[in-house]
Design an enzyme around this catalytic site. Structure first.
Site, short mmCIF file in Angstrom:
data_model
loop_
_atom_site.label_atom_id
_atom_site.label_comp_id
_atom_site.label_asym_id
_atom_site.label_seq_id
_atom_site.Cartn_x
_atom_site.Cartn_y
_atom_site.Cartn_z
N GLU A 1 0.18 -2.46 -1.73
CA GLU A 1 -0.86 -3.35 -1.25
C GLU A 1 -2.11 -3.16 -2.08
OE1 GLU A 1 -0.41 -3.88 3.50
OE2 GLU A 1 -2.27 -2.94 2.89
N HIS B 1 -12.04 -1.54 9.73
CA HIS B 1 -10.79 -1.74 10.47
C HIS B 1 -11.15 -2.51 11.73
CE1 HIS B 1 -6.84 -0.45 12.34
NE2 HIS B 1 -7.52 -0.90 13.36
N ARG C 1 2.61 -2.05 21.26
CA ARG C 1 2.53 -1.12 22.39
C ARG C 1 1.09 -1.10 22.89
NH1 ARG C 1 -0.50 2.72 19.54
NH2 ARG C 1 0.11 2.89 17.37
P1 ADP Z 1 -3.69 3.91 17.88
O1 ADP Z 1 -4.21 2.80 17.08
O2 ADP Z 1 -3.13 3.57 19.20
O3 ADP Z 1 -4.60 5.07 17.86
P2 ADP Z 1 -2.16 5.64 16.36
O4 ADP Z 1 -1.59 5.22 15.05
O5 ADP Z 1 -3.28 6.60 16.38
O6 ADP Z 1 -2.47 4.31 17.07
O7 ADP Z 1 -0.97 6.17 17.25
C1 ADP Z 1 -1.08 6.55 18.58
C2 ADP Z 1 -0.30 7.78 18.78
O8 ADP Z 1 1.02 7.63 18.35
C3 ADP Z 1 -0.87 8.94 18.00
O9 ADP Z 1 -0.68 10.07 18.78
C4 ADP Z 1 -0.03 8.97 16.75
O10 ADP Z 1 0.03 10.26 16.23
C5 ADP Z 1 1.29 8.48 17.27
N1 ADP Z 1 2.05 7.68 16.31
C6 ADP Z 1 1.83 6.40 15.96
N2 ADP Z 1 2.77 5.94 15.14
C7 ADP Z 1 3.62 6.95 14.95
C8 ADP Z 1 4.83 7.10 14.20
N3 ADP Z 1 5.34 6.11 13.48
N4 ADP Z 1 5.43 8.29 14.23
C9 ADP Z 1 4.92 9.29 14.95
N5 ADP Z 1 3.82 9.21 15.69
C10 ADP Z 1 3.18 8.07 15.69
P1 ADP Z 2 -0.85 3.15 10.44
O1 ADP Z 2 0.43 2.49 10.85
O2 ADP Z 2 -0.64 4.54 9.97
O3 ADP Z 2 -1.92 2.98 11.47
P2 ADP Z 2 -2.20 1.08 8.89
O4 ADP Z 2 -1.49 0.12 8.02
O5 ADP Z 2 -2.70 0.56 10.18
O6 ADP Z 2 -1.29 2.36 9.12
O7 ADP Z 2 -3.42 1.71 8.09
C1 ADP Z 2 -4.16 2.78 8.59
C2 ADP Z 2 -5.56 2.75 8.00
O8 ADP Z 2 -5.52 2.84 6.59
C3 ADP Z 2 -6.34 1.49 8.30
O9 ADP Z 2 -7.02 1.56 9.51
C4 ADP Z 2 -7.29 1.41 7.13
O10 ADP Z 2 -8.41 2.24 7.35
C5 ADP Z 2 -6.48 2.00 6.00
N1 ADP Z 2 -5.81 0.94 5.21
C6 ADP Z 2 -4.57 0.46 5.40
N2 ADP Z 2 -4.26 -0.47 4.49
C7 ADP Z 2 -5.33 -0.59 3.68
C8 ADP Z 2 -5.64 -1.38 2.53
N3 ADP Z 2 -4.76 -2.23 2.00
N4 ADP Z 2 -6.86 -1.22 1.95
C9 ADP Z 2 -7.75 -0.35 2.46
N5 ADP Z 2 -7.53 0.42 3.53
C10 ADP Z 2 -6.33 0.31 4.14
MG MG Z 3 -2.65 1.14 12.17
#
Ligand code: ADP
Ligand code: ADP
Ligand code: MG
Length: 461
Positions: A200, A208, A292
């Site tokens: 990306e 965000h 979720r």
């Molecule tokens: P939110 O936006 O709800 O904060 P997070 O990405 O922080 O989403 O995830 C919420 C919880 O789920 C956190 O405790 C994170 O560590 C866990 N979590 C989210 N996605 C995954 C994943 N793919 N594998 C393991 N833990 C995950």
């Molecule tokens: P996760 O599933 O771990 O939450 P996300 O795709 O939501 O992964 O990305 C987590 C964070 O990483 C975002 O909140 C943002 O801060 C950063 N991020 C993700 N994609 C990009 C991007 N293309 N450019 C800049 N920052 C990004």
């Molecule tokens: Mg995310």
């Protein structure tokens, strides 16, 4: 409506679901690991079933154990909370096979959105703007290099199965790419059992911005405004607020409609979150959809007055949404601080231990979601988040002042927490002006931590 629901989770989110069920007159069955015998969700549920040892893989992630508990205790539905099995499509399918309602979208929707590369493709087809990037996964470093050349550096390598901020690497030049590729792949392999990556464009200094959506089985899809979750460390959220200072009413309307389109194009049911990054020029791009309830959902509940978990349960039971788009209007301002048992001064090292003493803030416009109590011992096996403090006030400054007051009242003895750092952020000039992006914490961490040791001279009122 359901009579009995199994809650396939622990901690504060298990309590959150138990509370919604109680108010709906629904019995609850908690599941717990051997490490969680003394946990609060076990006490507060109608009944509780031990499903295995401390390790998540053998308990909270053990699908057979969870489903057996649900069926044997006569449950009609399963609420997965967040984390654990909440985004596991196979589990949602298995619930259905066992005659249980999975409180969430169908397994097919979870599968489609859980693969971030396929989610991007669906969104693109539906006219939702996505971050410029590869069409689907890349097979190897060479293909990643070609895409990066095409898109232009800097880029981000991301795991298609990613979550929790893991399996992502920023890449600023072709020289850096091979090493970053190997690192992201290895991390994705270890965390998700799937090393697939996509490329990306790295959006520099983005915010965000995510939209809460709710959909019922009658074709109604509404959004409940946005949350600004730009205060992050290692791509993980620390503080969230609604509304966002970065949106004009017009942009809010456009992004809200994009979020609704995103939910519609995949046949969504229940609560979901459509995540975007917003650049400095007001351009927004879809990054992923979480199928979720989200950690930070209370922020939205405070500004809209909608009980999202109650709505999740109602729509899973086939009832229509109890509010319309117009009724989901945002009022005032809400902020959430996640309190983690970790030490910001020591690289955010997790610090589980015994809770010697805990006292939570209260009063007007204050909500605390936590499963902590005096004497409760944190297990090193699970998430380090011990509480969420949420405040609501008519204005943003009012909410900031209220949150400062709450964090002054909050007392947790036994281990360090991230609450002190959040308190300092609430005094930072850029935060106060609403001028922050996802780089804020990384850029200001040293400065913030130095205030802690040397007083508040740097802080602006
Ligand atoms: P939110 O936006 O709800 O904060 P997070 O990405 O922080 O989403 O995830 C919420 C919880 O789920 C956190 O405790 C994170 O560590 C866990 N979590 C989210 N996605 C995954 C994943 N793919 N594998 C393991 N833990 C995950
Ligand atoms: P996760 O599933 O771990 O939450 P996300 O795709 O939501 O992964 O990305 C987590 C964070 O990483 C975002 O909140 C943002 O801060 C950063 N991020 C993700 N994609 C990009 C991007 N293309 N450019 C800049 N920052 C990004
Ligand atoms: Mg995310």
């Amino acid at each position: 409506m359901f009579h009995r629901i199994l809650i396939a989770n622990r901690g504060e989110i298990a309590l959150r679901v138990i509370r919604a069920c109680r108010e709906l007159g629904i019995e609850t069955v908690a599941v717990y690991s051997e490490a969680d015998r003394d946990a609060l969700h076990v006490q507060l549920a109608t009944r509780a079933v031990c499903i295995g040892p401390a390790r998540s893989a053998e308990s909270y992630l053990n699908q057979t154990a969870v489903l057996t508990a649900a069926v044997e205790s006569g449950c009609e539905a399963v609420h997965p909370g967040y984390g654990f099995l909440s985004e596991n499509a196979e589990f949602a399918d298995l619930c259905q096979k066992c005659g249980l309602t999975f409180i969430g979208p169908s397994g097919d929707v979870i599968r489609a959105m859980g693969d971030k590369a396929s989610a991007r493709a669906m969104m693109k087809a539906a006219g939702v703007p996505v971050v410029p990037g590869s069409d689907g996964c890349v097979a190897d470093v060479e293909e990643a290099l070609r895409w990066a050349e095409d898109i232009g550096y800097p880029v981000m390598l991301k795991a298609t199965a990613g979550g929790g901020g893991r399996g992502m690497r920023r890449v600023f030049s072709s020289q850096e790419l091979p090493e970053a590729f190997a690192a992201a792949q290895a991390e994705a392999e270890a965390c998700f059992g799937d090393g697939s990556l996509y490329v990306e464009k790295l959006i520099l200094h983005p915010r965000h911005i995510e939209f809460q959506i709710m959909a019922d089985s009658r074709g109604n899809v509404v959004h409940l405004g946005e949350r600004d979750c730009s205060i992050q460390r290692k791509h993980q959220k620390l503080m969230e607020e609604s509304p966002s200072c970065a949106l004009t009413p017009e942009l809010r309307e456009t992004m809200g409609q994009a979020a609704v389109a995103a939910a519609r194009c995949c046949g969504y049911l229940g609560a979901g979150t459509v995540e975007f990054v917003l650049d400095g020029e007001g351009r927004f791009y879809f990054i992923e959809m979480n199928t979720r309830i989200q950690v930070e959902h209370p922020v939205t509940e405070m500004v809209t007055g909608v009980d999202l978990v109650r709505e999740q349960i109602r729509v899973a039971a086939g009832l229509p949404l109890s509010f319309t788009q117009e009724e989901a209007a945002v009022k005032g301002h809400a902020i959430e601080v996640r309190v983690n048992a970790e030490d910001p001064a020591n690289g955010f090292r997790p610090c589980p231990g015994k809770t010697a003493f805990v006292h939570f803030p209260g009063g007007c416009g204050v909500r605390v979601d936590s499963a902590l109590y005096n004497g409760f011992t944190l297990s090193p096996y699970y998430d380090s988040m011990v509480a969420k403090i949420i405040v609501h006030a008519p204005t943003r400054l009012g909410a900031i002042r209220r949150m400062r007051r709450c964090l002054e009242e909050l007392t947790i003895q036994g281990y360090p927490t991230s609450a002190d750092l959040a308190y300092l952020i609430l005094y930072h000039g850029d935060y106060l002006r609403g001028k922050y992006d996802t780089a804020f914490l990384e850029e200001h961490l040293e400065e913030l931590l130095s205030w802690q040791s040397g007083g508040h001279e740097g802080a602006e009122e």
